[in-house]
Structure formats: C-alpha cells, structure tokens
Design a protein around this motif. Structure first.
Motif, PDB file in Angstrom:
ATOM      1  N   LYS A 354       0.832  -1.034  -0.009  1.00 54.80           N
ATOM      2  CA  LYS A 354      -0.035  -0.078   0.242  1.00 54.80           C
ATOM      3  C   LYS A 354       0.911   1.304   0.157  1.00 54.80           C
ATOM      4  CE  LYS A 354      -2.900  -1.477   3.495  1.00 54.80           C
ATOM      5  NZ  LYS A 354      -3.771  -1.278   4.443  1.00 54.80           N
ATOM      6  N   PHE A 355       2.258   1.145   0.334  1.00 56.21           N
ATOM      7  CA  PHE A 355       2.893   2.228   0.461  1.00 56.21           C
ATOM      8  C   PHE A 355       4.057   2.339  -0.587  1.00 56.21           C
ATOM      9  CE2 PHE A 355       1.101   1.592   4.857  1.00 56.21           C
ATOM     10  CZ  PHE A 355       0.905   2.994   5.137  1.00 56.21           C
ATOM     11  N   GLY A 356       3.586   1.466  -1.725  1.00 60.14           N
ATOM     12  CA  GLY A 356       4.549   1.568  -2.736  1.00 60.14           C
ATOM     13  C   GLY A 356       5.603   0.486  -2.946  1.00 60.14           C
ATOM     14  N   LYS A 367      13.999  -7.086   4.425  1.00 60.43           N
ATOM     15  CA  LYS A 367      13.974  -6.336   3.201  1.00 60.43           C
ATOM     16  C   LYS A 367      12.672  -5.498   3.167  1.00 60.43           C
ATOM     17  CE  LYS A 367      15.572  -5.022  -0.772  1.00 60.43           C
ATOM     18  NZ  LYS A 367      16.926  -3.905  -0.781  1.00 60.43           N
ATOM     19  N   LEU A 368      11.510  -6.238   3.178  1.00 58.74           N
ATOM     20  CA  LEU A 368      10.333  -5.471   3.032  1.00 58.74           C
ATOM     21  C   LEU A 368      10.281  -4.219   4.131  1.00 58.74           C
ATOM     22  CD1 LEU A 368       8.004  -8.618   2.787  1.00 58.74           C
ATOM     23  CD2 LEU A 368       8.454  -6.732   0.938  1.00 58.74           C
ATOM     24  N   ILE A 369      10.733  -4.637   5.330  1.00 61.50           N
ATOM     25  CA  ILE A 369      10.564  -3.478   6.250  1.00 61.50           C
ATOM     26  C   ILE A 369      11.347  -2.170   6.036  1.00 61.50           C
ATOM     27  CG2 ILE A 369      10.744  -2.842   8.767  1.00 61.50           C
ATOM     28  CD1 ILE A 369       9.925  -5.672   9.345  1.00 61.50           C
ATOM     29  N   ASP A 370      12.568  -2.720   5.562  1.00 66.43           N
ATOM     30  CA  ASP A 370      13.766  -1.642   4.896  1.00 66.43           C
ATOM     31  C   ASP A 370      13.074  -0.536   3.955  1.00 66.43           C
ATOM     32  OD1 ASP A 370      15.990  -0.623   5.200  1.00 66.43           O
ATOM     33  OD2 ASP A 370      16.887  -1.726   3.747  1.00 66.43           O
ATOM     34  N   GLU A 371      12.605  -1.387   3.076  1.00 70.13           N
ATOM     35  CA  GLU A 371      12.001  -0.729   1.649  1.00 70.13           C
ATOM     36  C   GLU A 371      10.720   0.259   2.352  1.00 70.13           C
ATOM     37  OE1 GLU A 371      11.391  -2.857  -1.828  1.00 70.13           O
ATOM     38  OE2 GLU A 371      13.246  -3.853  -1.720  1.00 70.13           O
ATOM     39  N   LEU A 375      10.910   4.438   1.879  1.00 65.78           N
ATOM     40  CA  LEU A 375      10.080   4.994   0.982  1.00 65.78           C
ATOM     41  C   LEU A 375       9.193   6.005   1.866  1.00 65.78           C
ATOM     42  CD1 LEU A 375       8.595   2.130  -1.438  1.00 65.78           C
ATOM     43  CD2 LEU A 375       9.844   4.213  -1.904  1.00 65.78           C
ATOM     44  N   THR A 376       8.913   5.816   2.936  1.00 70.48           N
ATOM     45  CA  THR A 376       7.838   6.717   3.806  1.00 70.48           C
ATOM     46  C   THR A 376       8.800   7.511   5.054  1.00 70.48           C
ATOM     47  OG1 THR A 376       7.607   4.878   5.595  1.00 70.48           O
ATOM     48  CG2 THR A 376       6.146   4.856   3.842  1.00 70.48           C
ATOM     49  N   GLN A 378      12.641   7.319   5.647  1.00 71.70           N
ATOM     50  CA  GLN A 378      14.086   7.725   5.480  1.00 71.70           C
ATOM     51  C   GLN A 378      13.989   8.831   4.369  1.00 71.70           C
ATOM     52  OE1 GLN A 378      16.806   4.836   4.238  1.00 71.70           O
ATOM     53  NE2 GLN A 378      18.037   6.032   3.284  1.00 71.70           N
ATOM     54  N   ASN A 379      13.499   8.986   3.258  1.00 63.50           N
ATOM     55  CA  ASN A 379      13.332   9.891   2.348  1.00 63.50           C
ATOM     56  C   ASN A 379      12.934  11.187   2.777  1.00 63.50           C
ATOM     57  OD1 ASN A 379      14.567   8.136   0.443  1.00 63.50           O
ATOM     58  ND2 ASN A 379      12.530   7.690  -0.530  1.00 63.50           N
ATOM     59  N   LYS A 380      12.046  11.095   3.683  1.00 58.24           N
ATOM     60  CA  LYS A 380      11.401  12.570   4.323  1.00 58.24           C
ATOM     61  C   LYS A 380      12.249  13.354   5.226  1.00 58.24           C
ATOM     62  CE  LYS A 380       6.871  11.944   3.000  1.00 58.24           C
ATOM     63  NZ  LYS A 380       6.894  10.410   2.690  1.00 58.24           N
ATOM     64  N   ILE A 381      13.557  12.560   5.705  1.00 58.09           N
ATOM     65  CA  ILE A 381      14.553  13.211   6.942  1.00 58.09           C
ATOM     66  C   ILE A 381      15.334  14.178   6.070  1.00 58.09           C
ATOM     67  CG2 ILE A 381      16.442  12.658   8.266  1.00 58.09           C
ATOM     68  CD1 ILE A 381      15.213   9.810   8.823  1.00 58.09           C
ATOM     69  N   VAL A 382      15.372  15.390   6.517  1.00 59.10           N
ATOM     70  CA  VAL A 382      16.385  16.603   6.226  1.00 59.10           C
ATOM     71  C   VAL A 382      17.508  16.731   7.270  1.00 59.10           C
ATOM     72  CG1 VAL A 382      16.309  18.868   5.301  1.00 59.10           C
ATOM     73  CG2 VAL A 382      14.281  17.531   4.813  1.00 59.10           C
ATOM     74  N   GLN A 383      16.939  17.247   8.294  1.00 58.78           N
ATOM     75  CA  GLN A 383      17.956  17.405   9.243  1.00 58.78           C
ATOM     76  C   GLN A 383      18.672  16.377  10.053  1.00 58.78           C
ATOM     77  OE1 GLN A 383      19.039  20.585   9.924  1.00 58.78           O
ATOM     78  NE2 GLN A 383      17.428  21.382   8.576  1.00 58.78           N
ATOM     79  N   PRO A 384      19.633  16.440  10.360  1.00 57.05           N
ATOM     80  CA  PRO A 384      20.509  15.214  11.145  1.00 57.05           C
ATOM     81  C   PRO A 384      19.474  14.591  12.157  1.00 57.05           C
ATOM     82  CG  PRO A 384      22.035  16.974  10.994  1.00 57.05           C
ATOM     83  CD  PRO A 384      20.576  17.414  10.618  1.00 57.05           C
ATOM     84  N   THR A 385      19.408  13.205  11.781  1.00 50.07           N
ATOM     85  CA  THR A 385      18.434  12.530  12.723  1.00 50.07           C
ATOM     86  C   THR A 385      19.012  11.035  13.000  1.00 50.07           C
ATOM     87  OG1 THR A 385      16.372  13.773  11.669  1.00 50.07           O
ATOM     88  CG2 THR A 385      15.907  11.447  12.514  1.00 50.07           C
ATOM     89  N   PHE A 386      18.609  10.679  14.311  1.00 47.54           N
ATOM     90  CA  PHE A 386      19.079   9.238  14.400  1.00 47.54           C
ATOM     91  C   PHE A 386      17.571   8.415  14.358  1.00 47.54           C
ATOM     92  CE2 PHE A 386      22.487  10.979  17.263  1.00 47.54           C
ATOM     93  CZ  PHE A 386      23.482  10.703  16.211  1.00 47.54           C
ATOM     94  N   VAL A 387      17.623   7.367  13.764  1.00 49.52           N
ATOM     95  CA  VAL A 387      16.741   6.263  13.565  1.00 49.52           C
ATOM     96  C   VAL A 387      16.908   5.054  14.539  1.00 49.52           C
ATOM     97  CG1 VAL A 387      15.320   4.947  12.182  1.00 49.52           C
ATOM     98  CG2 VAL A 387      15.969   7.160  11.244  1.00 49.52           C
TER      99      VAL A 387
END
Length: 503
Positions: A354-356, A367-371, A375-376, A378-387
RNA sequence: GCACCCUUAGCUCAGCAGGUAGAGCAUCUGACUCUUAAUCAGCAGGUCGCCGGUUCGAAUCCGGCAGGGUGCACCA
C-alpha cells in the motif's frame, strides 16, 4: 609497452619536443632540481597594498595562459592556492625572454620579481628573473575563462569529459580548481575525525587487509593468493571482527580508518574499494554512541567549515546536536496503523504494498520493512536524525534490545535522506554469535554467496569475554559526498576504479 | 547483470532526408613593450571509437565489439 614521446605524430606534441631539444641546445636544463619560493598566488593577492613599497617575491607554478605582445608578455601561473599574473619585458630579463619563446602553456616556471598592479587593475608579478623548472611535453586541454558584463565567470572549452577526468585525475586537478577543493576538504574531514577520536582516548590500530577468513558484513570479497603459504587470502570487507579482538584484549576503545573492498556492483554510491571508519568502545552502549556521533560530526563540521549550519542541496542543515531521534518501528506502526512485528508474512506484504513497495515473491521480511522505511520515513528526513529501534530481522549483528521484544539496539544517522552512520550495542554473547554464524553457514550452503563465513577464532575470543561494547561505522566517502555536495562517490575518490582500456 | 544514451581535429562541439568533413579555441608563420577568451594578417591540422554488413557511394543506415555516462537490479 615502450612509449617514446618524440615518436608521437601529433603536431602539438612534436612542437613541444622541438622546444625541449632547442632549450637543451641553448644550455637550458628543462628539468631543474629545486627552486626556492617565498610566497604563493593567494598570499601575494591577499597582502598587496598599492601604497606600500615594492614587495620582492619568488613564486613558482604552471603556466596556464600566455599573451605575447612582441617584446613584452603576460602569463598566468597556477600554484597550489590559485593563479597569479606574471609580466615579462625583454629589456629587463634579456636572454631569458628569448628562452620564454620556447615556453608553453603547461610548463612549470619559477619567477622572481616585484608585485605591482597593472593598468587594468590586476595584482601581478613584474619579473626580474625567470627560470624554467619543468618542461611540459604534452599539451594541456586548457579551458578559457572570461567574466561577462554581469560579473559571472564563464568557462569555455571546460575539461568536462568524466572518463578523462577520472582516468587522468592529475589533469582534472590542474584544470578544475573546485576538484582540488573537494580533496582538500576530504583530507580535513578525515584529519578532524582522527583528532576527535584521538582526543577521546580511543586508540588507532591497524588490522589485516589480507584475511584468511573475511567477515563483519554481508558482501562478496575479492580473493587473492599467497604464494609462500599456498593459501587463498581475502581482501577485507569490514574491520569489525578484528577490531573487537583488541577490545577482548583489554583496550578500552579502538578505531581504524581504512580501505574495505567489496566485490560488487558500482554506482554513484559504491566503489569496489572505499574508506571506512570503524570504532569500538568498551562499557558503552548505543545510547552513549549516539551522543558520541553527535559530538564527533559537530566537531568535524565546525572545524572544517567554521560553522554548524550550512546549505546542502538547497537545504539549510544544522549539525549542532542534539539531533532528533525517531523510532523506526513506532513510525512504521503509526503509518501502517498496526503492529507490523506481529503481522504474518502475507499481512506484512499487503501492508507495505500500500506504501509503494514492490514485491517480487522473494523478499525477506527485513528487506520489506527496510523498503517500507526508505519510502516513507528515510526519504523525508532532512535535518540530522537518528533512527533507532530496528527490527531484529534487519540487523543480524546487533544485540537484542534490553526491554523491547523483536527489536535490536541499533541506530543509523541520516541527513537529507542519506545514511551517514550505522551503530549497535555489539553482540558479545558467544553462544548467540555462534548460532548466527551457523545460520549464515546454512545460507551459504543454500547458495547465498554473500552469507558470512564462520570465524571460530572470533567466537573463541567472545568466549573469553568481551565487555559490553558500542560499535560504530561511518562510510567516509559518503560523509565527504554529503559535506562537499558531490553527487557521485567518484567525485570524492581521487582514483576511482575504472575498467582498463584494451589495446 | 538489464535498459537507454554518448564516442567526429589537441580541446569544446556542429554536420546524419546516405554524395566523400566544418566552426571557435589551441598549434605554426609574421606584426605588436600594461594584456587578460589580447588583437590583426596568413598557413596547417582528421583511417568521423574498432570490426563487419547494406549501397555505385557510409561520419550518416544495420549488426557486433570496446570504452564511457545515466537509470534499474544487486549491495549499506
């Protein structure tokens, strides 16, 4: 293959060889042994004052432009810090002016004279003495620069062919000054990182590049052969398993900045050999390591750029800590509106689709969780962030979370969607480690050529007891790419791997 | 590994309804003692990446190879 430059048919090269021979005939040594300089281009321009007395200087550099006007000439020479114009007059340098007729763009010369400002306003060196230091026998593909009416620098015939730039990096460095800047920054970033680690009391060590058993990452290795021992040896794919042994041995902290080698595809972010910093600190966990990374990156950025905040890819990025910390699993659960760790494989596939995320029938849960994450979140992170809070499926080398089930003590740092580090509370349970090795061995038998090899000595080391340890890996090339705004890993490696040209 | 694109003078590039290669800069000759894409006059420079095919004729069309670039896949 033997190559004689005088056999080259190209007229430009022939001409240069003739100049070289003519200079020899006139008794001019075209390859001098040394030359004393007491200044450089940047220093001369920065310190020039019109009202002051004539300053005598001695500079050296490569001729980049020449404008000959009969009995007087102008030229620009380029040194390690920029360019400076030289003014020559026949009536002042006499015989050397005759020799100058045999000089060319690309030749390296020494100039002694005084600094002055020309009628058109350019700070220049008025030569009293000219010395040819190195004759250049191949023509340089010199670009032309002009400043237009709006004050913008326009470059004609830029040396832009990427293949030539990478294969003949020396030309790239001569002709594209911004390239030199990138490698100066790279050097500063690494030395600043090293300084920070040293100041933190962490010991720099060296571990083998040639290894009988490779490990520490999932990747295919390069293989070579040792003749005397008659055994295969592998080029290391990671430093991890070796760096933990000195921790067992009692060092409180060790690090290594080194080349790793992975026998895999090449693209914008992958070169077969790349530089990695790995660091292990005893009695610490990943929480401590997050603070450490914040401090280290902040230290580097401040030292190299003089500020914590600057623009990357159009975003103002602030590296001053504390960085934002987000839980991967909480973010994903929120988006999926369910606890994804409790889903069956099939349910998980339906959710991530559902999320592409595309599913080809053979992706693992990790791998599925990583993708899904990429997509949802990681790509939206701009400022330095710890996950933090990675599912155990995605992190076979990290220690299980002390409280949360299905989660490991791991974090990655991201800036503008790009990963800059990966760190764990290191697994130090030898029984658990051995089981994970055995699983890898099974995968290897099943045909997974990236599965890890069992390292019995490493397990034995853990059996003697490794203190609780926090581990960190930073891909230096990618960090440099981020901080210097370079789009390709090849732009931050002086000599990227290239296919040789067949004759 | 897969797909698409690129390769013409030393450099940057034009030329492609198939008719035997062109510009600017650099080089060469000459003029010129404050120029800066110096200027002015003249000369010269090319197995059009390599191999093969179609054609009377290929830089141009087709196939293969080589090198490169970009995207995807793999991979931190």
């Amino acid at each position: 293959m033997e190559h004689h430059i005088q056999d080259d048919v190209n007229v430009l090269i022939k001409r240069r060889f003739e100049e070289y021979e003519e200079l020899l005939k006139k008794g001019v040594q075209p390859f001098k042994y040394s030359f004393d300089v007491n200044s450089d281009s940047a220093d001369i321009i920065a310190n020039f004052k019109d009202e002051e007395e004539k300053r005598e200087v001695s500079v050296a550099g490569r001729i980049m432009t020449m404008r000959r006007m009969g009995k007087a000439s102008f030229a620009h020479i380029q040194d390690g810090r920029g360019k400076i114009q030289i003014y020559l007059r026949q009536d002042e340098i006499g015989e050397e002016y005759e020799n100058f007729r045999l000089y060319d763009i690309g030749d390296i010369i020494g100039v002694e004279g005084y600094v002055f400002r020309t009628k058109t306003g350019e700070v220049s060196v008025h030569a009293r003495k000219l010395t040819l230091l190195t004759k250049s026998l191949k023509p340089l593909p010199v670009p032309k620069e002009v400043v237009d009416e709006n004050g913008n620098k326009v470059v004609f015939d830029q040396f832009a062919d990427k293949e030539l730039r990478y294969r003949q990096r020396y030309l790239d460095l001569i002709l594209n000054p911004s390239v030199r800047d990138v490698f100066v920054l790279r050097s500063k970033i690494i030395s600043s990182m090293r300084r920070f680690l040293d100041q933190s009391g962490i010991l720099e060590v060296e571990t083998p590049v040639l290894q009988p058993i490779y490990g520490g990452a999932s990747a295919r290795p390069f293989v070579t052969h040792h003749n005397a021992l008659d055994i295969p040896l592998y080029l290391r794919i990671a430093d991890e398993l070796y760096l933990k042994r000195p921790i067992v041995g009692g060092f409180p902290g060790v690090y290594e900045i080194s080349k790793d080698f992975r026998n895999e595809g090449m693209d914008k972010t992958h070169n077969p050999e790349f530089t990695m910093m790995e660091c292990y600190v005893a009695y610490k966990d990943y929480e401590w390591m997050m603070n450490f990374v914040e401090e280290m990156v902040g230290f580097i950025v401040k030292e190299v750029f003089g500020t914590y905040e600057f623009e990357i890819e159009g975003n103002m990025i602030n590296f001053k800590g504390p960085w934002q910390r987000i839980s991967m699993i909480e973010e994903l659960n929120r988006l999926a509106e369910t606890d994804i760790l409790k889903l069956s494989d099939k349910e998980l596939i339906d959710v991530v689709k559902k999320f592409g995320v595309e599913y080809d029938g053979k992706k693992s849960r990790g791998k599925l969780i990583d993708e899904f994450f990429e997509l949802t979140v990681q790509n939206k992170i701009v400022q330095p962030t710890f996950v933090i809070d990675y599912p155990v499926e995605m992190s076979p080398l990290a220690k299980k979370h002390r409280e949360k089930a299905g989660i490991v003590e791991r974090f990655e740092g991201f800036v503008i969607g790009r990963e800059i580090c990966n760190a764990f509370s290191e697994l130090n349970d030898p029984i658990d480690q051995n089981e994970r090795f055995q699983e890898q061995a099974k995968a290897k038998e099943m045909g997974d050529d990236e599965a890890q090899i069992v390292d019995d000595d490493f397990v034995r080391a853990l059996e003697y007891g490794m203190p609780p340890t926090a581990g960190l890996g930073i891909g230096i090339d990618r960090l440099v790419m981020l901080l210097t705004n370079q789009p390709s890993i090849r732009d931050v490696i002086l000599f990227p791997t290239m296919k040789p040209i067949k004759q």
